[in-house]
Design a protein around this motif. Structure first.
Motif, PDB file in Angstrom:
ATOM      1  N   ALA A  55      27.636 -39.751 -47.382  1.00  0.00           N
ATOM      2  CA  ALA A  55      26.220 -40.127 -47.444  1.00  0.00           C
ATOM      3  C   ALA A  55      25.536 -39.822 -46.117  1.00  0.00           C
ATOM      4  O   ALA A  55      24.420 -39.294 -46.089  1.00  0.00           O
ATOM      5  N   GLY A  56      26.203 -40.133 -45.025  1.00  0.00           N
ATOM      6  CA  GLY A  56      25.654 -39.833 -43.707  1.00  0.00           C
ATOM      7  C   GLY A  56      25.513 -38.340 -43.471  1.00  0.00           C
ATOM      8  O   GLY A  56      24.501 -37.868 -42.937  1.00  0.00           O
ATOM      9  N   LEU A  57      26.520 -37.572 -43.878  1.00  0.00           N
ATOM     10  CA  LEU A  57      26.468 -36.120 -43.714  1.00  0.00           C
ATOM     11  C   LEU A  57      25.357 -35.511 -44.561  1.00  0.00           C
ATOM     12  O   LEU A  57      24.645 -34.610 -44.112  1.00  0.00           O
ATOM     13  N   GLU A  58      25.221 -36.005 -45.789  1.00  0.00           N
ATOM     14  CA  GLU A  58      24.171 -35.494 -46.665  1.00  0.00           C
ATOM     15  C   GLU A  58      22.791 -35.810 -46.090  1.00  0.00           C
ATOM     16  O   GLU A  58      21.879 -34.984 -46.166  1.00  0.00           O
ATOM     17  N   GLN A  59      22.641 -36.973 -45.461  1.00  0.00           N
ATOM     18  CA  GLN A  59      21.372 -37.316 -44.826  1.00  0.00           C
ATOM     19  C   GLN A  59      21.101 -36.393 -43.644  1.00  0.00           C
ATOM     20  O   GLN A  59      19.982 -35.924 -43.452  1.00  0.00           O
ATOM     21  N   GLN A  60      22.132 -36.117 -42.851  1.00  0.00           N
ATOM     22  CA  GLN A  60      21.980 -35.195 -41.725  1.00  0.00           C
ATOM     23  C   GLN A  60      21.567 -33.816 -42.212  1.00  0.00           C
ATOM     24  O   GLN A  60      20.704 -33.160 -41.618  1.00  0.00           O
ATOM     25  N   LEU A  61      22.194 -33.366 -43.302  1.00  0.00           N
ATOM     26  CA  LEU A  61      21.873 -32.062 -43.867  1.00  0.00           C
ATOM     27  C   LEU A  61      20.427 -32.029 -44.346  1.00  0.00           C
ATOM     28  O   LEU A  61      19.685 -31.088 -44.072  1.00  0.00           O
ATOM     29  N   GLU A  62      20.015 -33.065 -45.032  1.00  0.00           N
ATOM     30  CA  GLU A  62      18.633 -33.147 -45.513  1.00  0.00           C
ATOM     31  C   GLU A  62      17.651 -33.135 -44.338  1.00  0.00           C
ATOM     32  O   GLU A  62      16.646 -32.416 -44.369  1.00  0.00           O
ATOM     33  N   ASP A  63      17.945 -33.912 -43.299  1.00  0.00           N
ATOM     34  CA  ASP A  63      17.085 -33.953 -42.119  1.00  0.00           C
ATOM     35  C   ASP A  63      17.014 -32.590 -41.435  1.00  0.00           C
ATOM     36  O   ASP A  63      15.935 -32.135 -41.033  1.00  0.00           O
ATOM     37  N   LEU A  64      18.156 -31.927 -41.309  1.00  0.00           N
ATOM     38  CA  LEU A  64      18.203 -30.613 -40.675  1.00  0.00           C
ATOM     39  C   LEU A  64      17.382 -29.609 -41.470  1.00  0.00           C
ATOM     40  O   LEU A  64      16.595 -28.841 -40.910  1.00  0.00           O
ATOM     41  N   ARG A  65      17.549 -29.626 -42.774  1.00  0.00           N
ATOM     42  CA  ARG A  65      16.795 -28.695 -43.615  1.00  0.00           C
ATOM     43  C   ARG A  65      15.301 -28.986 -43.555  1.00  0.00           C
ATOM     44  O   ARG A  65      14.487 -28.078 -43.545  1.00  0.00           O
ATOM     45  N   ARG A  66      14.937 -30.252 -43.511  1.00  0.00           N
ATOM     46  CA  ARG A  66      13.527 -30.616 -43.426  1.00  0.00           C
ATOM     47  C   ARG A  66      12.934 -30.106 -42.107  1.00  0.00           C
ATOM     48  O   ARG A  66      11.834 -29.571 -42.094  1.00  0.00           O
ATOM     49  N   ARG A  67      13.680 -30.292 -41.007  1.00  0.00           N
ATOM     50  CA  ARG A  67      13.191 -29.841 -39.700  1.00  0.00           C
ATOM     51  C   ARG A  67      13.073 -28.317 -39.625  1.00  0.00           C
ATOM     52  O   ARG A  67      12.202 -27.785 -38.970  1.00  0.00           O
ATOM     53  N   SER A  68      14.006 -27.622 -40.308  1.00  0.00           N
ATOM     54  CA  SER A  68      13.992 -26.150 -40.222  1.00  0.00           C
ATOM     55  C   SER A  68      13.101 -25.538 -41.298  1.00  0.00           C
ATOM     56  O   SER A  68      12.917 -24.318 -41.318  1.00  0.00           O
ATOM     57  N   GLY A  69      12.561 -26.372 -42.209  1.00  0.00           N
ATOM     58  CA  GLY A  69      11.667 -25.864 -43.245  1.00  0.00           C
ATOM     59  C   GLY A  69      12.392 -25.259 -44.423  1.00  0.00           C
ATOM     60  O   GLY A  69      11.808 -24.579 -45.250  1.00  0.00           O
ATOM     61  N   SER A  70      13.694 -25.510 -44.540  1.00  0.00           N
ATOM     62  CA  SER A  70      14.506 -24.976 -45.635  1.00  0.00           C
ATOM     63  C   SER A  70      14.826 -26.097 -46.602  1.00  0.00           C
ATOM     64  O   SER A  70      15.196 -27.177 -46.196  1.00  0.00           O
ATOM     65  N   ASN A  71      14.705 -25.831 -47.896  1.00  0.00           N
ATOM     66  CA  ASN A  71      15.012 -26.840 -48.910  1.00  0.00           C
ATOM     67  C   ASN A  71      15.996 -26.315 -49.943  1.00  0.00           C
ATOM     68  O   ASN A  71      15.741 -26.311 -51.120  1.00  0.00           O
ATOM     69  N   ARG A  72      17.129 -25.850 -49.484  1.00  0.00           N
ATOM     70  CA  ARG A  72      18.137 -25.329 -50.427  1.00  0.00           C
ATOM     71  C   ARG A  72      18.812 -26.423 -51.166  1.00  0.00           C
ATOM     72  O   ARG A  72      19.042 -27.474 -50.782  1.00  0.00           O
TER      73      ARG A  72
END
Length: 72
Positions: A55-72
């Protein structure tokens, strides 16, 4: 940080999440095969830890994608 770096980090995080999911699945199989209540309790504790970590990793991934403008 270059534009490609967040994408590379996102891929690495996704790989880690996928490996944790595979481990979770294997441990669930072990849970069904466990012979004693103690073994089952130990495996359940590890499964809970993995679920929380994922859950923590998935949140980090979501945050990273949001910051980089990617929504894969």
């Amino acid at each position: 940080m270059t534009h490609l770096e967040p994408e590379r980090l996102a891929l690495k995080l996704q790989e880690l999440i996928d490996r944790r999911a595979a481990l979770h699945k294997v441990l669930q199989g072990g849970l069904r095969a466990a012979m004693t209540e103690t073994e089952r309790a130990d495996i359940e504790q590890v499964l809970e830890h993995i679920a929380a970590e994922m859950a923590g990793l998935e949140q980090q991934l979501e945050d990273l994608r949001r910051r980089s403008g990617s929504n894969r």
